[in-house]
Design a protein around this motif. Structure first.
Motif, short mmCIF file in Angstrom:
data_model
loop_
_atom_site.label_atom_id
_atom_site.label_comp_id
_atom_site.label_asym_id
_atom_site.label_seq_id
_atom_site.Cartn_x
_atom_site.Cartn_y
_atom_site.Cartn_z
N GLU A 45 -14.74 -71.50 6.14
CA GLU A 45 -15.25 -71.25 7.49
C GLU A 45 -15.34 -72.55 8.27
N TYR A 47 -17.21 -73.97 12.14
CA TYR A 47 -18.05 -73.67 13.29
C TYR A 47 -18.11 -74.87 14.21
N ARG A 48 -18.23 -74.59 15.51
CA ARG A 48 -18.42 -75.64 16.50
C ARG A 48 -19.85 -75.60 17.02
N VAL A 50 -23.00 -76.67 15.94
CA VAL A 50 -24.00 -76.09 15.05
C VAL A 50 -25.31 -76.86 15.25
#
Length: 305
Positions: A45, A47-48, A50
């Motif tokens: 995974e 994510y940007r 966070v």
């Protein structure tokens, strides 16, 4: 010829995020960099932006080996902005928290920036990779076809900005206003955890209290010249029905739910502050603003969470 104006770190964040999700070759560049290739991990995974109580990671990318052990890359992306106070320290704290929570068995901190940024120094991060290296990856990637031309142009624009980009013109009176405001928070609103501000341009009138422990995607903001203290829910501007279902019957009399750009906010109206005047000349108004901001934060912590 195509030109890209107004390039921002967010643009590069999203470029990197896309490649992490879509390209095993791109993933391999970072696995080789942080010396995890021998473990043959697979991408799980990415994510940007966070956010947790320690601050914000620009990107977080997780890999898992065959023994189901997770490794996370904590990536800070810089075009030309300076580091925030204790920014690396908070990245390390975030990684250590993930280990304590048994989410990962190891983490690595990575700085991504143009080669000229801080003279190619790692600035204490475990590893550094430059925009120029990433640009080479796109230039030599025949699988992308003509789409690579845009990605290369995006990186070239960011590299150019790092060399000749925006230079903030500090406004002495506004900078002093912010500093006086910060000293006031230390006296009457310590729970807002405001960092000591640096130089500020004349347009700086929104204070984001980034160190307050709030859920990801939620900020508390004092919009000084607008007369608003907001709990801001990012990306919820077109979902006011959800906000009303969740919060409307729990609001206090002077709170309301409304749209603010792409965000939804729970808002308290406060006195407007003038950036053209000293904070001392508006001291009573400023105190009232901070009291209302504390009230909004305490309400959210006690009634909602």
């Amino acid at each position: 010829m195509t030109k890209i104006a107004g390039i921002s770190e967010r643009d590069i964040d999203l470029l990197l995020l896309e490649e992490f999700i879509a390209s095993s070759k791109f993933q391999q560049i970072f696995l080789d960099l942080v010396q995890l290739s021998d473990k043959n991990p697979t991408f799980t995974e990415a994510y940007r932006s966070v956010t947790d109580s320690t601050g914000e990671s620009d990107l977080e990318v997780t890999f898992q080996d065959k023994s189901n052990h997770n490794y996370i890359l904590l990536i800070e992306n810089k075009v030309n902005a300076n580091f925030q106070k204790d920014q690396l320290k908070r990245y390390i704290q975030r990684g250590e928290n993930y280990i304590k929570q048994n989410k990962v068995i190891a983490f690595k901190t990575i700085l991504v920036a143009p080669k000229t940024y801080h003279n190619n120094d790692k600035n204490g991060f475990d590893f550094r990779i430059n925009y120029e290296d990433i640009m080479d990856y796109f230039t030599n990637n025949s699988e992308l076809g003509d789409r690579k031309n845009y990605k290369v142009l995006l990186l070239k624009s960011a590299i150019a900005k790092s060399t000749t980009g925006y230079q903030m013109e500090a406004d002495q009176s506004v900078t002093k206003f912010w500093h006086d405001y910060w000293k006031m928070t230390l006296e009457i609103a310590k729970e807002l955890y405001m960092d000591e501000p640096g130089f500020k341009p004349s347009s700086s009138s929104f204070i984001y209290f980034k160190n307050v422990p709030l859920p990801p995607g939620v900020d508390i903001v004092h919009k000084m010249t607008h007369g608003h203290f907001d709990l801001q829910f990012n990306g919820m501007g077109n979902k006011l029905n959800i906000m009303n279902d969740k919060y409307a019957n729990r609001l206090e009399d002077n709170m309301k739910i409304t749209k603010a750009g792409k965000s939804a906010v729970i808002r308290i109206h406060v006195p407007k502050l003038s950036m053209a005047d000293t904070l001392e000349s508006q001291k009573e108004k400023a105190i009232q603003c901070l009291q209302e901001g504390k009230k909004l934060l305490n309400w959210f912590n006690s009634e909602i969470r």
